[in-house]
Design a protein around this motif. Structure first.
Motif, PDB file in Angstrom:
ATOM      1  N   ALA A 280      43.372   4.164  55.101  1.00  0.00           N
ATOM      2  CA  ALA A 280      43.344   5.006  56.337  1.00  0.00           C
ATOM      3  C   ALA A 280      43.244   4.101  57.492  1.00  0.00           C
ATOM      4  N   GLY A 281      43.160   2.690  57.419  1.00  0.00           N
ATOM      5  CA  GLY A 281      42.835   1.639  58.256  1.00  0.00           C
ATOM      6  C   GLY A 281      42.540   0.298  58.001  1.00  0.00           C
ATOM      7  N   GLY A 282      41.333   0.490  57.563  1.00  0.00           N
ATOM      8  CA  GLY A 282      40.666  -0.699  57.124  1.00  0.00           C
ATOM      9  C   GLY A 282      39.124  -0.749  56.686  1.00  0.00           C
ATOM     10  N   LEU A 283      38.514  -1.010  55.858  1.00  0.00           N
ATOM     11  CA  LEU A 283      37.178  -1.304  55.562  1.00  0.00           C
ATOM     12  C   LEU A 283      36.666  -2.882  55.806  1.00  0.00           C
ATOM     13  N   VAL A 284      35.692  -3.065  56.444  1.00  0.00           N
ATOM     14  CA  VAL A 284      35.168  -4.508  56.508  1.00  0.00           C
ATOM     15  C   VAL A 284      33.828  -4.532  56.418  1.00  0.00           C
ATOM     16  N   ALA A 285      33.393  -5.768  56.121  1.00  0.00           N
ATOM     17  CA  ALA A 285      31.921  -6.062  56.176  1.00  0.00           C
ATOM     18  C   ALA A 285      31.201  -5.807  57.336  1.00  0.00           C
TER      19      ALA A 285
ATOM     20  N   THR B  81      52.773   0.914  60.400  1.00  0.00           N
ATOM     21  CA  THR B  81      51.544   0.814  59.722  1.00  0.00           C
ATOM     22  C   THR B  81      50.616   1.642  60.210  1.00  0.00           C
ATOM     23  N   ARG B  82      50.468   2.044  61.747  1.00  0.00           N
ATOM     24  CA  ARG B  82      49.648   2.743  62.166  1.00  0.00           C
ATOM     25  C   ARG B  82      49.863   4.277  61.683  1.00  0.00           C
ATOM     26  N   ARG B  83      51.084   4.579  61.738  1.00  0.00           N
ATOM     27  CA  ARG B  83      51.438   5.973  61.245  1.00  0.00           C
ATOM     28  C   ARG B  83      51.227   6.258  59.663  1.00  0.00           C
ATOM     29  N   ARG B  84      51.512   5.168  59.049  1.00  0.00           N
ATOM     30  CA  ARG B  84      50.894   5.277  57.468  1.00  0.00           C
ATOM     31  C   ARG B  84      49.664   5.636  57.305  1.00  0.00           C
TER      32      ARG B  84
ATOM     33  N   LEU C  25      42.187  -4.425  63.013  1.00  0.00           N
ATOM     34  CA  LEU C  25      42.840  -3.709  64.158  1.00  0.00           C
ATOM     35  C   LEU C  25      44.070  -4.329  64.439  1.00  0.00           C
ATOM     36  N   GLY C  26      44.169  -5.755  64.318  1.00  0.00           N
ATOM     37  CA  GLY C  26      45.370  -6.336  64.614  1.00  0.00           C
ATOM     38  C   GLY C  26      46.629  -5.679  63.882  1.00  0.00           C
ATOM     39  N   ALA C  27      46.411  -5.721  62.552  1.00  0.00           N
ATOM     40  CA  ALA C  27      47.503  -4.963  61.814  1.00  0.00           C
ATOM     41  C   ALA C  27      47.969  -3.838  62.373  1.00  0.00           C
ATOM     42  N   LEU C  28      47.042  -2.904  62.807  1.00  0.00           N
ATOM     43  CA  LEU C  28      47.453  -1.634  63.195  1.00  0.00           C
ATOM     44  C   LEU C  28      47.988  -1.494  64.683  1.00  0.00           C
ATOM     45  N   LEU C  29      47.564  -2.539  65.392  1.00  0.00           N
ATOM     46  CA  LEU C  29      48.266  -2.686  66.837  1.00  0.00           C
ATOM     47  C   LEU C  29      49.686  -3.382  66.620  1.00  0.00           C
ATOM     48  N   ARG C  30      49.901  -4.451  65.929  1.00  0.00           N
ATOM     49  CA  ARG C  30      50.976  -4.902  65.915  1.00  0.00           C
ATOM     50  C   ARG C  30      52.155  -4.074  65.244  1.00  0.00           C
TER      51      ARG C  30
ATOM     52  N   LEU D 173      43.035  10.162  62.993  1.00  0.00           N
ATOM     53  CA  LEU D 173      43.381   8.683  63.476  1.00  0.00           C
ATOM     54  C   LEU D 173      43.355   7.755  62.364  1.00  0.00           C
ATOM     55  N   PRO D 174      43.987   6.690  62.534  1.00  0.00           N
ATOM     56  CA  PRO D 174      43.625   5.575  61.744  1.00  0.00           C
ATOM     57  C   PRO D 174      42.310   5.020  62.122  1.00  0.00           C
ATOM     58  N   VAL D 175      41.534   4.764  60.857  1.00  0.00           N
ATOM     59  CA  VAL D 175      39.907   4.341  60.873  1.00  0.00           C
ATOM     60  C   VAL D 175      39.857   2.906  60.500  1.00  0.00           C
ATOM     61  N   VAL D 176      39.165   2.021  61.253  1.00  0.00           N
ATOM     62  CA  VAL D 176      38.725   0.959  60.988  1.00  0.00           C
ATOM     63  C   VAL D 176      37.052   0.923  60.904  1.00  0.00           C
ATOM     64  N   ALA D 177      36.550   0.794  59.625  1.00  0.00           N
ATOM     65  CA  ALA D 177      35.113   1.195  59.626  1.00  0.00           C
ATOM     66  C   ALA D 177      34.494   0.133  58.739  1.00  0.00           C
TER      67      ALA D 177
END
Length: 344
Positions: A285-290, A310-313, A301-306, A267-271
């Motif tokens: 794998a999705g995104g790392l944020v503070a 991008t989500r598949r990569r 999340l928006g980048a993956l949803l739109r 799964l794409p992961v936003v962490a």
């Protein structure tokens, strides 16, 4: 080996999941775990719970190997001191008790004192991440050569998620506590209300006030039909398999088993960049944020949803990272070597 575990072993949390996995996989390494059941209420036990725990340790035979979950061991310093000479104590530390989100300064100081004292009695210490190991060396006086890092294994082979949800399902797995940052995730999702998605937050609610606040936050944002507080589930694997994106806005993690399981499921992961998470969740794998940064979480999340591409990569990168994670047999083998060592 006697495995001292407080409360209900079936509790759906990362720490208890680690304990259950060890019990299941240690026999293949030559060790059978006999659960030494301690009362619930730890790490803030009442007098009755402390007395029951003391009695449980006192009933063990001389020379017994005891692996003690840190949720209880960190406040059982007096019990540990009383039995350290006759029992072979090994501490299992997921993260220091004082590091839990929301602990006030006085309580944190008390927990640090008791955990430092308890750890001094252990013949060896098992940690679930190098970050926790470093913390114990720097802040709790534990010598590095007494610590073994046995990171959690994953239960599923890595495979790319299909990513065909319509609308995409965002999954978050974690207890409804302040530490898991579900309030930040809900705020981020509110900022993405114009996009197509649904979300499931899966986990028990040990603190009813936190659960009520999250439900009120969802209602205030008008998202009752899109965000589900699903509670604990019997099969978390089915939740991962049915999701398109994983997101968890933790404020602190001793390791972050839910992130690892999401990677293992492709799964794409936003962490969030907390504890050891950034060490095994790659940015692609999705995104790392503070932590506590809802706008940054929303942007990732928006980048993956739109963009499905991008989500598949991100799913491919997640699966690749998941394949590099250890299995539970690897974790159990490291713990077994520690248990072998305290017998010599």
């Amino acid at each position: 080996m006697h495995f001292a575990i407080p409360g209900d072993l079936a509790t759906p949390s990362g720490g208890y999941g680690y304990d259950r996995a060890l019990i299941a996989h240690l026999p293949a390494q030559g060790w059978r775990a006999r659960v030494l059941a301690l009362p619930g209420g730890f790490p803030m036990p009442d007098r009755a719970a402390m007395a029951a725990a003391a009695a449980a340790f006192a009933a063990l035979p001389d020379g017994a190997v005891v692996l003690a979950d840190g949720l209880a061991f960190g406040v059982l310093d007096a019990v540990a001191q009383a039995h350290a000479a006759r029992l072979r104590l090994v501490a299992l530390v997921h993260h220091p008790l004082a590091d839990e989100t929301g602990v006030d300064a006085a309580t944190a100081a008390r927990l640090t004192r008791s955990e430092r004292s308890a750890l001094a009695t252990a013949r060896a210490v098992v940690c679930t991440s190098q970050v926790t190991a470093d913390r114990l060396v720097a802040g709790f006086g534990v010598a590095a050569d007494r610590i073994t890092v046995a990171v959690p294994g994953t239960a599923a082979p890595a495979h790319p998620a299909p990513g065909r949800g319509d609308p995409p399902t965002i999954l978050s797995v974690g207890s409804l506590t302040r530490r898991k940052g579900h309030d930040v995730l809900i705020a981020a999702l509110a900022a993405l209300a114009d996009l197509s998605w649904r979300a499931r937050i899966v986990g028990p609610a040990p603190d009813p006030t936190v659960a009520a606040a999250l439900a009120a936050q969802i209602a205030a944002a008008g998202l009752q039909g899109r965000i589900t507080l699903a509670g604990p589930v019997a099969d978390a694997g089915a939740e991962y398999a049915g999701a398109d994106i994983f997101a968890l806005a933790s404020r602190h993690e001793g390791f972050g088993m839910a992130y690892a399981e999401a990677l293992a499921h492709g799964l794409p992961v936003v962490a969030t960049r907390v504890g050891p998470v950034a060490g095994f969740v790659p940015a692609d794998a999705g995104g790392l944020v503070a932590p506590d940064d809802a706008p940054a979480l929303a942007a990732a999340l928006g980048a993956l949803l739109r963009d499905p591409a991008t989500r598949r990569r991100a799913a491919v990168a997640a699966a690749r990272a998941g394949a590099a994670l250890p299995g539970w047999d690897d974790t159990a083998a490291r713990v077994a070597r520690v248990l072998d060592g305290v017998m010599s």
